[in-house]
Enzyme design. Structure first.
Site, short mmCIF file in Angstrom:
data_model
loop_
_atom_site.label_atom_id
_atom_site.label_comp_id
_atom_site.label_asym_id
_atom_site.label_seq_id
_atom_site.Cartn_x
_atom_site.Cartn_y
_atom_site.Cartn_z
N HIS A 49 0.86 -1.19 0.00
CA HIS A 49 0.00 0.00 0.00
C HIS A 49 0.89 1.23 0.00
CE1 HIS A 49 -3.09 2.89 1.26
NE2 HIS A 49 -3.97 1.99 0.86
N ASP A 71 -8.04 -4.74 -0.08
CA ASP A 71 -8.53 -5.33 -1.33
C ASP A 71 -8.27 -6.82 -1.43
OD1 ASP A 71 -9.62 -3.03 -2.42
OD2 ASP A 71 -7.66 -2.33 -3.06
N1 ACO Z 1 3.98 -7.67 -5.18
C1 ACO Z 1 5.31 -7.83 -5.37
N2 ACO Z 1 6.22 -6.85 -5.16
C2 ACO Z 1 5.75 -5.66 -4.77
C3 ACO Z 1 4.37 -5.42 -4.53
C4 ACO Z 1 3.49 -6.48 -4.76
N3 ACO Z 1 2.20 -6.33 -4.56
N4 ACO Z 1 4.20 -4.14 -4.14
C5 ACO Z 1 5.41 -3.59 -4.11
N5 ACO Z 1 6.36 -4.49 -4.48
C6 ACO Z 1 7.80 -4.31 -4.49
C7 ACO Z 1 8.24 -3.43 -5.65
O1 ACO Z 1 8.55 -4.22 -6.80
C8 ACO Z 1 9.44 -2.75 -5.07
O2 ACO Z 1 10.51 -3.70 -5.05
P1 ACO Z 1 12.04 -3.18 -5.24
O3 ACO Z 1 12.30 -2.31 -4.05
O4 ACO Z 1 12.84 -4.43 -5.31
O5 ACO Z 1 12.03 -2.41 -6.53
C9 ACO Z 1 9.05 -2.51 -3.61
O6 ACO Z 1 8.11 -3.55 -3.32
C10 ACO Z 1 8.40 -1.16 -3.36
O7 ACO Z 1 7.39 -0.98 -4.34
P2 ACO Z 1 6.70 0.40 -4.69
O8 ACO Z 1 5.90 0.28 -5.95
O9 ACO Z 1 7.72 1.48 -4.62
O10 ACO Z 1 5.72 0.57 -3.45
P3 ACO Z 1 4.60 1.61 -3.35
O11 ACO Z 1 4.39 1.83 -1.93
O12 ACO Z 1 4.86 2.78 -4.19
O13 ACO Z 1 3.36 0.85 -4.02
C11 ACO Z 1 1.33 -0.24 -4.36
C12 ACO Z 1 2.18 0.58 -3.40
C13 ACO Z 1 1.13 0.50 -5.69
C14 ACO Z 1 -0.05 -0.44 -3.72
C15 ACO Z 1 2.03 -1.60 -4.59
O14 ACO Z 1 2.32 -2.24 -3.39
C16 ACO Z 1 1.21 -2.51 -5.49
O15 ACO Z 1 1.28 -2.40 -6.74
N6 ACO Z 1 0.40 -3.45 -4.89
C17 ACO Z 1 -0.44 -4.31 -5.64
C18 ACO Z 1 -1.70 -3.57 -6.11
C19 ACO Z 1 -2.69 -3.34 -4.98
O16 ACO Z 1 -2.99 -4.22 -4.18
N7 ACO Z 1 -3.22 -2.11 -4.94
C20 ACO Z 1 -4.23 -1.76 -3.94
C21 ACO Z 1 -3.74 -0.71 -3.02
S1 ACO Z 1 -4.90 -0.48 -1.74
C22 ACO Z 1 -6.11 0.52 -2.29
O17 ACO Z 1 -5.97 1.19 -3.27
C23 ACO Z 1 -7.43 0.54 -1.54
#
Ligand code: ACO
Length: 431
Positions: free
Chosen positions: A308, A366
């Site tokens: 998140h 979610d």
């Molecule tokens: N699965 C695998 N790896 C992940 C995930 C995931 N769900 N989320 C983040 N990562 C990894 C990234 O690849 C990154 O790895 P790295 O450091 O090796 O490059 C690291 O974790 C950080 O990722 P960011 O994208 O910078 O994290 P951010 O906090 O910006 O992203 C987000 C948050 C967009 C929600 C992300 O976790 C994601 O895409 N999750 C899946 C989609 C999801 O469930 N969205 C719902 C959000 S809740 C809502 O809207 C009500």
């Protein structure tokens, strides 16, 4: 504590006021920055920008705190209902018994749609996306109730209770009707003796020969789902509502813009993406292990429903919804669902895997909400609509903050222009 920040540009120093919120959050007030320094700030995606002050919701994502009007989400989930929480979110205080029953009466009174609105919904093509129908019909409320949509905030606020009740009650009826139209089946009429969630399920699923009576566990699961989505401070759709409101727009126009923002897959579509992910894993004959391995390489798909932008700890809403999920499943008699098995496996593996632990990736709301809605029988193209029903009180509360602010300025960010510099017009034959 310092109440000013010092900014040095070249050899000049500027003092900027520091403002502190009621939970100790600090911000540098740059509202006079451009006038005094000729500079603006650059913050792509607004990740570091406080766009307003707000007294509705407090989140501390590092420790997993979510509070509406100061009340912890856990306490509201345990003791309150969506309707009562909506009142709290919109009005700032829990209702007295008289206020609660007055609000319920207003919701009941405003549940049915006018005949013209029914024909409007029927006029959409059968394969319309329910979010398109929802936003268009909510916007149309301004046409049906012009005395509540004057685009004069002072006048609109005089009718706030009525407009808010119309939005909260009718969003549910419009959502269910759009589902019925897309299935080519007749509308159901709201039942005045049913609670908010029971009524929604009746509007969705009752047939002339078979009335849908929700079990208390299913109604409770839906109640929780909506309550947990009631507000989430300045996210994309809420900021959109406030942006539209800042120009003076009425409540219906503003919240219908919120519906459109929510429609985007990065915002309201993640619960649907979780179900799609589980279906794909199942179709691949995987139990989730292969998927997790691929997600960890960064080359496979992300584990949807994990991570998140704000919560770097367990999303408090995920914990709450997970507990009610099992009760709802038992009540619906669902025991063997392969997607559920995969979801549980994914969760178990991810929560003990260093890749996810070190990146602070925990289940978000979610991860479970899509599974709950699927179990209740809500089709996946309606998931975002469900989110919109839940978020309505938050949008309304945040619209009200803008409308009540006598010093409100139209939201108008600036930009750093990166296009061509001045050049002369070229005639057609010279291009
Ligand atoms: N699965 C695998 N790896 C992940 C995930 C995931 N769900 N989320 C983040 N990562 C990894 C990234 O690849 C990154 O790895 P790295 O450091 O090796 O490059 C690291 O974790 C950080 O990722 P960011 O994208 O910078 O994290 P951010 O906090 O910006 O992203 C987000 C948050 C967009 C929600 C992300 O976790 C994601 O895409 N999750 C899946 C989609 C999801 O469930 N969205 C719902 C959000 S809740 C809502 O809207 C009500």
């Amino acid at each position: 504590m310092s109440t000013t920040a010092l900014l040095k540009i070249d050899d000049k120093e500027f003092k900027l006021p520091v403002i502190v919120g009621s939970e100790g959050e600090k911000a540098i007030d740059i509202s006079k920055l451009r006038a005094e320094t000729g500079h603006i700030t650059y913050d792509d995606g607004f990740g570091n920008t406080g766009s307003c002050t707000s007294a509705v919701t407090y989140i501390d994502g590092d420790v997993g705190i979510l509070r509406y009007r100061g009340y912890p989400i856990e306490q509201l989930a345990e003791n309150s209902s969506f309707v009562e929480t909506s009142y709290l979110v919109m009005n700032g205080e829990l209702p007295t018994a008289a206020q609660r029953s007055g609000f319920s009466k207003l919701l009941t009174q405003h549940a049915p749609l006018r005949e013209g609105m029914l024909r409007f919904i029927q006029s959409f093509p059968r394969d319309s996306h329910p979010m398109a129908v929802l936003s268009a019909t909510i916007n149309a409320l301004g046409a049906y109730y012009p005395h509540l949509a004057s685009n004069n905030h002072q006048r609109d606020l005089e009718h706030f209770d009525e407009a808010a009740a119309i939005a909260i009650s009718k969003v549910r009826t419009i959502a269910a009707h759009s589902f019925r139209v897309s299935n080519g089946v007749p509308f159901n009429y709201p039942r005045p003796n049913f609670g908010y969630c029971e009524n929604f399920l009746h509007l969705m699923f009752s047939e002339p020969y078979n009335e849908y009576i929700a079990t208390s566990e299913v109604a409770q699961a839906l109640n929780l789902f909506l309550l947990l989505h009631a507000d989430h401070e300045q996210n994309c759709s809420t900021s959109t509502v406030k942006m539209v409101a800042s120009a003076g727009a009425n409540l219906f126009a503003s919240v219908s813009a919120g519906v459109n923002a929510l429609w985007g897959p990065l915002h309201g579509g993640a619960n649907m993406a979780v179900i799609q992910m589980l279906e794909n894993i199942h179709a691949d004959g995987d139990d989730g292990t292969k998927f997790i391995q691929a997600a960890k390489t960064g080359k496979g798909d992300r584990l949807m429903g994990f991570g998140h932008r704000v919560y770097k700890n367990y999303d408090p809403r995920a914990k709450i919804i997970k507990a009610s999920f099992y009760k709802a499943l038992a009540s619906l008699g669902i025991k063997n669902d392969p997607l559920l098995d995969i979801a549980m496996k994914l969760e178990e593996v991810a929560l003990s895997d260093d890749y996810f632990i070190s990146r602070k990736l925990y289940p978000n709301v979610d991860f479970y909400s899509g599974l709950i809605m699927r179990a209740i029988g809500i089709p996946s193209n309606m998931f975002t609509v469900m989110f919109a029903i839940g978020r309505m009180p938050g949008w309304i509360a945040q619209w009200r903050e803008v409308a009540q602010n006598p010093k409100i300025k139209i939201y108008r960010p600036r930009q750093i222009y990166t296009g061509k510099t001045i050049r002369n017009y070229v005639a057609m034959d010279k291009r």
